[in-house]
Design an enzyme around this catalytic site. Structure first.
Site: not given
Length: 274
Positions: A50, A61, A176
């Site tokens: 990725e 994040d 995911y």
């Protein structure tokens, strides 16, 4: 159409092992060092890579990846240069799946149709765009699928059985699963809880399920790999990179090796998972 991602997971299924999926930010700490690291990851044992698309407001994040994005932007990284990095990688490697991960804003500004055409020609295999829910599939997800790119969706601990069908409707490549509620690098994944979650998702889809967020060590990666089709490691690799920069944030003689050494150890853990 079979993508590199589909082919890689089919091969791993034959080998009866899970994938090591690695994440690094494009252009961190500079474009040349970033390319050198990413080029070295397949030999270190990364099965899928990725690549983060640097963005000023990465809301999903944690501090490590936020800082990586800022370093990359400071070094002049753009979405166009990220695609150029992919092209450079593809000169020597036509088999390792590459997934671009990030946020919709840079893609929107670039232009969706142009981005998809350029990404496909550069050698991108899939996209993870964390701030586009299924209700917005017409924006990017469906066009990406029509362009021959996998669109990989996130499922979380709060994605219940009523929501999962919508999340999975246009998902391809792999699912995911975000192992913790929170931002990247914020907590450690619990392999027992993850195992139950993966089993629940697999009742809804035949796609591989990879688990990320909160995996930092070879031991943790092995524990997750034993429960899922892949373990995704990002913040720990980014931290290894950051820890081997000089006082000005520039690459040193140890930067590439530090990241590759950790990736190698993670791969050993994943491949030894039972």
């Amino acid at each position: 159409m079979t993508t590199r991602i589909d082919a890689r997971f089919a091969q791993l299924k034959k080998e009866r092992r899970s994938a090591l999926v690695t994440f690094l930010m494009a252009g961190d700490p500079d474009p040349a060092t970033s390319l050198a690291i990413i080029k070295a990851l397949p030999k270190a044992g990364a099965d899928v890579i990725e690549i983060g698309m640097p963005f000023t407001d990465p809301m999903a994040d944690g501090p490590a990846i936020q800082a990586a994005g800022l370093r990359a932007l400071k070094a002049g990284m753009t979405l166009k240069k990220t695609l150029a990095l992919v092209r450079d990688f593809r000169k020597d490697d036509d088999t390792t799946p590459l997934v671009l991960m990030g946020y919709y804003n840079p893609i929107y500004i670039y232009g969706v149709d142009k981005f998809l055409a350029d990404a496909k020609s550069a050698g991108v295999d899939g996209l993870i765009v964390v701030d586009l829910p299924p209700e917005e599939d017409s924006e990017l997800c469906v066009p990406a699928l029509e362009a021959g790119l996998n669109f990989i969706r996130l499922a979380t601990p709060t994605t219940d059985d009523r929501r999962l069908p919508a999340v999975l409707a246009n998902t391809s490549g792999f699912v995911y699963y975000v192992s913790v509620t929170g931002i990247t690098g914020s907590a450690s994944a619990d392999s027992g809880v993850v195992g139950d979650a993966v089993a629940r998702i697999k009742r809804h889809t035949a796609l591989p399920v990879c688990v990320g967020f909160g995996i930092r060590t070879p031991e943790a990666a092995a524990a997750i790999a034993a429960k899922a089709d892949g373990a995704v490691v990002g913040s720990a690799l980014v931290d290894a990179l950051r820890g081997n920069l000089d006082a000005n944030g520039a690459a040193t003689a140890r930067t590439v090796a530090a990241v590759v050494d950790l990736a190698t150890a993670l791969a050993v853990g994943v491949r030894g998972a039972k």
